[in-house]
Design a protein around this motif. Structure first.
Motif, PDB file in Angstrom:
ATOM      1  N   GLY A 106       7.058  12.709   0.532  1.00  0.00           N
ATOM      2  CA  GLY A 106       6.468  13.881  -0.093  1.00  0.00           C
ATOM      3  C   GLY A 106       4.986  13.750  -0.380  1.00  0.00           C
ATOM      4  O   GLY A 106       4.343  14.724  -0.772  1.00  0.00           O
ATOM      5  N   ALA A 107       4.428  12.559  -0.158  1.00  0.00           N
ATOM      6  CA  ALA A 107       3.003  12.352  -0.428  1.00  0.00           C
ATOM      7  C   ALA A 107       2.119  12.827   0.704  1.00  0.00           C
ATOM      8  O   ALA A 107       0.988  13.262   0.474  1.00  0.00           O
ATOM      9  CB  ALA A 107       2.740  10.866  -0.690  1.00  0.00           C
ATOM     10  N   LYS A 234       2.726   3.264  -9.362  1.00  0.00           N
ATOM     11  CA  LYS A 234       2.450   1.918  -8.850  1.00  0.00           C
ATOM     12  C   LYS A 234       1.010   1.808  -8.356  1.00  0.00           C
ATOM     13  O   LYS A 234       0.311   0.832  -8.637  1.00  0.00           O
ATOM     14  CB  LYS A 234       3.420   1.585  -7.713  1.00  0.00           C
ATOM     15  CG  LYS A 234       4.857   1.418  -8.138  1.00  0.00           C
ATOM     16  CD  LYS A 234       5.727   1.214  -6.919  1.00  0.00           C
ATOM     17  CE  LYS A 234       7.201   1.263  -7.322  1.00  0.00           C
ATOM     18  NZ  LYS A 234       8.074   1.387  -6.155  1.00  0.00           N
ATOM     19  N   LEU A 235       0.573   2.818  -7.615  1.00  0.00           N
ATOM     20  CA  LEU A 235      -0.782   2.766  -7.080  1.00  0.00           C
ATOM     21  C   LEU A 235      -1.832   2.832  -8.183  1.00  0.00           C
ATOM     22  O   LEU A 235      -2.877   2.178  -8.103  1.00  0.00           O
ATOM     23  CB  LEU A 235      -0.983   3.892  -6.073  1.00  0.00           C
ATOM     24  CG  LEU A 235      -0.218   3.727  -4.754  1.00  0.00           C
ATOM     25  CD1 LEU A 235      -0.407   4.948  -3.876  1.00  0.00           C
ATOM     26  CD2 LEU A 235      -0.658   2.457  -4.012  1.00  0.00           C
ATOM     27  N   HIS A 236      -1.583   3.604  -9.221  1.00  0.00           N
ATOM     28  CA  HIS A 236      -2.541   3.659 -10.328  1.00  0.00           C
ATOM     29  C   HIS A 236      -2.541   2.342 -11.116  1.00  0.00           C
ATOM     30  O   HIS A 236      -3.590   1.941 -11.640  1.00  0.00           O
ATOM     31  CB  HIS A 236      -2.225   4.838 -11.239  1.00  0.00           C
ATOM     32  CG  HIS A 236      -2.792   6.134 -10.735  1.00  0.00           C
ATOM     33  ND1 HIS A 236      -4.135   6.427 -10.800  1.00  0.00           N
ATOM     34  CD2 HIS A 236      -2.205   7.194 -10.132  1.00  0.00           C
ATOM     35  CE1 HIS A 236      -4.354   7.624 -10.262  1.00  0.00           C
ATOM     36  NE2 HIS A 236      -3.191   8.116  -9.848  1.00  0.00           N
ATOM     37  N   VAL A 254      -3.793   9.407   0.672  1.00  0.00           N
ATOM     38  CA  VAL A 254      -3.374   9.821  -0.669  1.00  0.00           C
ATOM     39  C   VAL A 254      -3.600   8.719  -1.708  1.00  0.00           C
ATOM     40  O   VAL A 254      -3.062   8.773  -2.804  1.00  0.00           O
ATOM     41  CB  VAL A 254      -1.881  10.251  -0.677  1.00  0.00           C
ATOM     42  CG1 VAL A 254      -1.694  11.510   0.138  1.00  0.00           C
ATOM     43  CG2 VAL A 254      -0.984   9.139  -0.158  1.00  0.00           C
ATOM     44  N   LEU A 255      -4.407   7.725  -1.372  1.00  0.00           N
ATOM     45  CA  LEU A 255      -4.671   6.639  -2.313  1.00  0.00           C
ATOM     46  C   LEU A 255      -5.560   7.123  -3.456  1.00  0.00           C
ATOM     47  O   LEU A 255      -6.524   7.867  -3.229  1.00  0.00           O
ATOM     48  CB  LEU A 255      -5.366   5.475  -1.610  1.00  0.00           C
ATOM     49  CG  LEU A 255      -4.545   4.644  -0.629  1.00  0.00           C
ATOM     50  CD1 LEU A 255      -5.435   3.598   0.016  1.00  0.00           C
ATOM     51  CD2 LEU A 255      -3.359   3.991  -1.314  1.00  0.00           C
ATOM     52  N   VAL A 261      -6.048  -0.825   0.918  1.00  0.00           N
ATOM     53  CA  VAL A 261      -4.815  -1.199   1.613  1.00  0.00           C
ATOM     54  C   VAL A 261      -5.161  -2.072   2.809  1.00  0.00           C
ATOM     55  O   VAL A 261      -6.036  -1.717   3.615  1.00  0.00           O
ATOM     56  CB  VAL A 261      -4.042   0.054   2.064  1.00  0.00           C
ATOM     57  CG1 VAL A 261      -2.894  -0.328   2.994  1.00  0.00           C
ATOM     58  CG2 VAL A 261      -3.500   0.805   0.860  1.00  0.00           C
ATOM     59  N   LEU A 262      -4.488  -3.207   2.926  1.00  0.00           N
ATOM     60  CA  LEU A 262      -4.794  -4.176   3.974  1.00  0.00           C
ATOM     61  C   LEU A 262      -3.539  -4.550   4.758  1.00  0.00           C
ATOM     62  O   LEU A 262      -2.443  -4.652   4.192  1.00  0.00           O
ATOM     63  CB  LEU A 262      -5.383  -5.446   3.358  1.00  0.00           C
ATOM     64  CG  LEU A 262      -6.724  -5.289   2.623  1.00  0.00           C
ATOM     65  CD1 LEU A 262      -7.050  -6.551   1.859  1.00  0.00           C
ATOM     66  CD2 LEU A 262      -7.820  -4.944   3.616  1.00  0.00           C
TER      67      LEU A 262
END
Length: 305
Positions: A106-107, A234-236, A254-255, A261-262
């Motif tokens: 959904g992102a 989680k990303l925040h 959407v980051l 991201v690696l």
């Protein structure tokens, strides 16, 4: 007593149990007591003259007769609901497709597909809901959704062991990656070696999840600093410097700020698939159009670096 004597209530309850996987979950969703759900199931089984559910310690499983009944019940209930809307004087609906999707779809993938679909086929209405892969598979079997976007991890087994097997198509397959704070020492690199992941603090997932958590196969007991079910949380947490977490490929669009991201090199390759599943029968034209929009959106994802 025959199945034609079954009440609409018992059919609705049975469909809910088939989708939820347990009597307790169905009772909570319907606002019933568990004993009331049990009575409705018992009444339906008496009408059918055969067991419809196999009771197990981890919930319930449909018998072959139960699979047949739930498919027919879904058709009957959908028609009754449509009739009720017409009798109430509501305007007739265009083609409606019920879609289930796993977290993270959904992102990016889902919004892009639906946006394109609105431009090309505005008469199609898509009603969607998020769910974990096992719950979405049960919903497909119960006939409460038409299509499901599922997540799959190695060894890429079928979504379930029921028969007949679901029709499944792989939309995309990408390598798992790791999200790190932008000011983390690891963020200075172009890629991570699997040995770089040792001794890190992780943002873990809760429950049985295929994406976003601790790196699979880590050769140490990981330090899990925080556990969250929501992928954005989680990303925040990563952006705040609280730890690192795994992410599927092509999530960069959407980051939140402060996250890099690696890719990861070394060790077994960790791949993740996005699947599109439905019951093994011809799809209505509207569902075919929705499936095509999802495939096109997935191809756009694959073309990203």
């Amino acid at each position: 007593m025959s199945l034609s004597d079954a009440s609409m209530t018992s059919l609705r309850v049975f469909r809910e149990v088939a989708e939820r996987g347990t009597l307790t979950a169905a009772a909570a969703a319907l606002g019933y007591t568990q004993s009331a759900v049990s009575r409705q199931i018992a009444s339906l089984e008496r009408a059918a003259g055969t067991p419809l559910l196999e009771r197990r310690r981890d919930g319930v499983r449909l018998t072959p007769a139960g699979q047949l009944v739930v498919r027919r019940a879904a058709d009957v209930l959908d028609r009754l609901d449509a009739t009720a809307r017409e009798l109430a004087g509501l305007p007739g609906e265009g083609a409606t497709v019920r879609l289930g999707w796993y977290p993270i779809a959904g992102a990016d993938l889902l919004p892009r597909a639906l946006s394109a679909l609105r431009r090309t086929h505005p008469a199609i209405t898509v009603v969607s809901r998020e769910g974990r892969t096992p719950a979405l598979v049960r919903a497909l079997r119960a006939g409460t959704i038409d299509l499901a976007l599922l997540a799959s991890a190695p060894p890429f087994r079928p979504p379930d062991t029921e028969t007949p097997a679901l029709a499944v198509r792989t939309l995309t397959e990408r390598s798992l990656r790791v999200a790190v704070p932008a000011d983390h020492p690891l963020a200075r690199q172009d890629y991570l070696d699997v040995t770089d992941l040792r001794g890190q603090r992780w943002i873990g997932g809760s429950g049985d999840e295929y994406v976003m958590g601790v790196w699979p196969g880590l050769d140490e007991r990981p330090e899990i600093a925080h556990t969250a079910r929501d992928w954005l949380a989680k990303l925040h947490l990563v952006a705040a410097g609280c730890g690192i977490t795994t992410v599927p490929g092509a999530i960069e669009s959407v980051l939140p700020p402060g996250v890099r991201v690696l890719p990861v090199r070394g060790g077994p390759g960790e791949r993740r698939r996005v699947l599109l599943a439905h019951l093994p029968r011809p799809l209505p034209e509207a569902a075919v159009r929705v499936a095509a929009a999802l495939r096109s959106a997935a191809l756009e994802t694959d073309r990203r670096p």
